[in-house]
Design a protein around this motif. Structure first.
Motif, PDB file in Angstrom:
ATOM      1  N   CYS A  57      -4.063  -2.670   7.086  1.00  0.00           N
ATOM      2  CA  CYS A  57      -2.784  -3.355   7.295  1.00  0.00           C
ATOM      3  C   CYS A  57      -1.630  -2.347   7.279  1.00  0.00           C
ATOM      4  CB  CYS A  57      -2.596  -4.409   6.203  1.00  0.00           C
ATOM      5  SG  CYS A  57      -1.024  -5.300   6.295  1.00  0.00           S
TER       6      CYS A  57
ATOM      7  N   ALA B  29       1.837  -6.178  14.363  1.00  0.00           N
ATOM      8  CA  ALA B  29       2.803  -5.839  13.305  1.00  0.00           C
ATOM      9  C   ALA B  29       4.174  -5.678  13.928  1.00  0.00           C
ATOM     10  CB  ALA B  29       2.391  -4.556  12.585  1.00  0.00           C
TER      11      ALA B  29
ATOM     12  N   ASP C 131       5.672  -6.531  -1.539  1.00  0.00           N
ATOM     13  CA  ASP C 131       5.057  -7.446  -0.583  1.00  0.00           C
ATOM     14  C   ASP C 131       5.544  -8.872  -0.820  1.00  0.00           C
ATOM     15  OD1 ASP C 131       3.600  -5.199   0.063  1.00  0.00           O
ATOM     16  OD2 ASP C 131       1.658  -5.995  -0.570  1.00  0.00           O
TER      17      ASP C 131
ATOM     18  N   CYS D 272       1.534  -1.381   9.973  1.00  0.00           N
ATOM     19  CA  CYS D 272       2.945  -1.310   9.568  1.00  0.00           C
ATOM     20  C   CYS D 272       3.565   0.020   9.990  1.00  0.00           C
ATOM     21  CB  CYS D 272       3.074  -1.452   8.051  1.00  0.00           C
ATOM     22  SG  CYS D 272       2.506  -3.014   7.358  1.00  0.00           S
TER      23      CYS D 272
ATOM     24  N   THR E 230       6.240  -7.263   9.206  1.00  0.00           N
ATOM     25  CA  THR E 230       5.230  -8.321   9.208  1.00  0.00           C
ATOM     26  C   THR E 230       3.928  -7.727   9.724  1.00  0.00           C
ATOM     27  OG1 THR E 230       5.789  -9.021  11.468  1.00  0.00           O
ATOM     28  CG2 THR E 230       6.952 -10.105   9.648  1.00  0.00           C
TER      29      THR E 230
ATOM     30  N   ASP F 224      -0.182  -9.126   9.406  1.00  0.00           N
ATOM     31  CA  ASP F 224      -1.150 -10.009   8.754  1.00  0.00           C
ATOM     32  C   ASP F 224      -2.420 -10.076   9.580  1.00  0.00           C
ATOM     33  OD1 ASP F 224      -1.921 -11.614   6.657  1.00  0.00           O
ATOM     34  OD2 ASP F 224      -0.114 -12.838   6.745  1.00  0.00           O
TER      35      ASP F 224
ATOM     36  N   THR G  50       2.743 -10.062   4.196  1.00  0.00           N
ATOM     37  CA  THR G  50       1.317 -10.079   4.530  1.00  0.00           C
ATOM     38  C   THR G  50       0.529 -10.880   3.499  1.00  0.00           C
ATOM     39  OG1 THR G  50      -0.594  -8.712   5.107  1.00  0.00           O
ATOM     40  CG2 THR G  50       0.737  -7.954   3.249  1.00  0.00           C
TER      41      THR G  50
END
Length: 307
Positions: free
Chosen positions: A51, A164, A110, A55, A141, A143, A81
């Motif tokens: 993740c 992202a 987060d 980003c 963002t 996820d 996330t």
């Protein structure tokens, strides 16, 4: 203090799934995939991408696109996330700070929200900047639901895409943040949840929740803002599915003002609204835009953004 969005950049993985082909394996027609679900392809992160890597890739795009952007002047970082790095400890924002080379003086944390998370995140950052006298922040963002999708589950595997976005929030905005309304109903918790590492969704319950609550919520926001539908240039709502966007739009006079654009991305969770803003709003002549995010929780948020 005028706070809002100065710029947005995004990262969409180059690898993707052909959703029409995938649909055929589940016995679904191309027409159903395109008209009811929406996405004809679903971006997928690489197996070795975390993740935080998504980003950082979005931040790198922002650096390329905005010559005036200076990492050293960023005061805060929020990562929205629910599928962060590893075992979710430490928080992904700390990992992003290190990988992206952001200052060690920043506040970084987060926010564990799904499809409503972008709108929530905007106002969390606005409040943080106002309370602490900060000037610039990044709202990210990311996820990647591909981490929790069962590829044999027709309901989830045909809907979600990885992406992202990063929003540069500052006192020199293109769009300022106006009024906002929130909502939460924990009775919907079991309709969209992860158990033993696998995502499950009751599509009918989620659809019913969105179609019943979101139009009403948007109209409540318009009343608070003392705006008519005609005074809103565009409604940028969470791209849950083509059917959900169409159903919500039909509750309004001019459904063409509801932007639908998930053909090449699918449902990207908290990234769907900023992707719309980046692509359709930042270089537009729009003045008033309504945002509305809704989903897992159940959680929802609607806000006015104005030039």
């Amino acid at each position: 203090m005028e706070i809002g969005i100065q710029a947005i950049a995004s990262y969409i993985p180059t690898s993707s799934i052909d959703n029409v082909e995938q649909g055929s394996h589940f016995g679904e027609t191309a027409e159903f995939v395109e008209s009811k679900l929406g996405p004809v392809k679903l971006p997928r992160k690489a197996e070795d991408q975390e993740c935080s890597d998504l980003c950082v890739a979005a931040i790198e795009q922002l650096v390329k696109q905005q010559p005036s952007f200076d990492k050293e002047k960023i005061d805060a970082l929020i990562v929205v996330t629910q599928n962060g790095d590893g075992e979710k400890l430490p928080h992904t924002a700390a990992i992003v700070q290190q990988k992206a080379g952001l200052p060690k003086t920043i506040a970084a944390f987060d926010v564990s929200l799904g499809c409503s998370g972008y709108v929530y995140g905007l106002y969390i950052i606005k409040g943080l900047l106002q309370a602490a006298g900060m000037k610039q922040a990044l709202l990210i963002t990311a996820d990647p639901y591909s981490k929790v999708i069962d590829t044999s589950d027709r309901v989830t595997s045909m809907l979600f895409g990885d992406a992202a976005t990063v929003s540069w929030i500052s006192q020199n905005p293109v769009f300022k943040l106006g009024s906002v309304l929130f909502g939460t109903d924990g009775e919907g918790a079991e309709s969209l949840q992860v158990q033993e590492g696998i995502l499950s969704m009751n599509g009918r319950q989620v659809f019913n929740f969105a179609s019943m609550n979101v139009p009403k919520h948007i109209k409540e926001l318009l009343a608070v803002c003392e705006l008519t539908e005609a005074e809103v240039d565009a409604f940028l709502i969470h791209q849950g599915s083509a059917a959900i966007v169409d159903t919500i739009a039909r509750r309004f006079t001019d459904k063409k003002r509801f932007i639908k654009d998930l053909k090449d991305t699918g449902n990207t969770v908290s990234s769907s609204i900023p992707l719309l803003i980046e692509k359709h709003a930042m270089n537009s002549e729009w003045n008033n835009i309504v945002l509305s995010g809704f989903g897992v929780g159940f959680s929802w948020a609607s806000a006015l953004m104005y030039r």
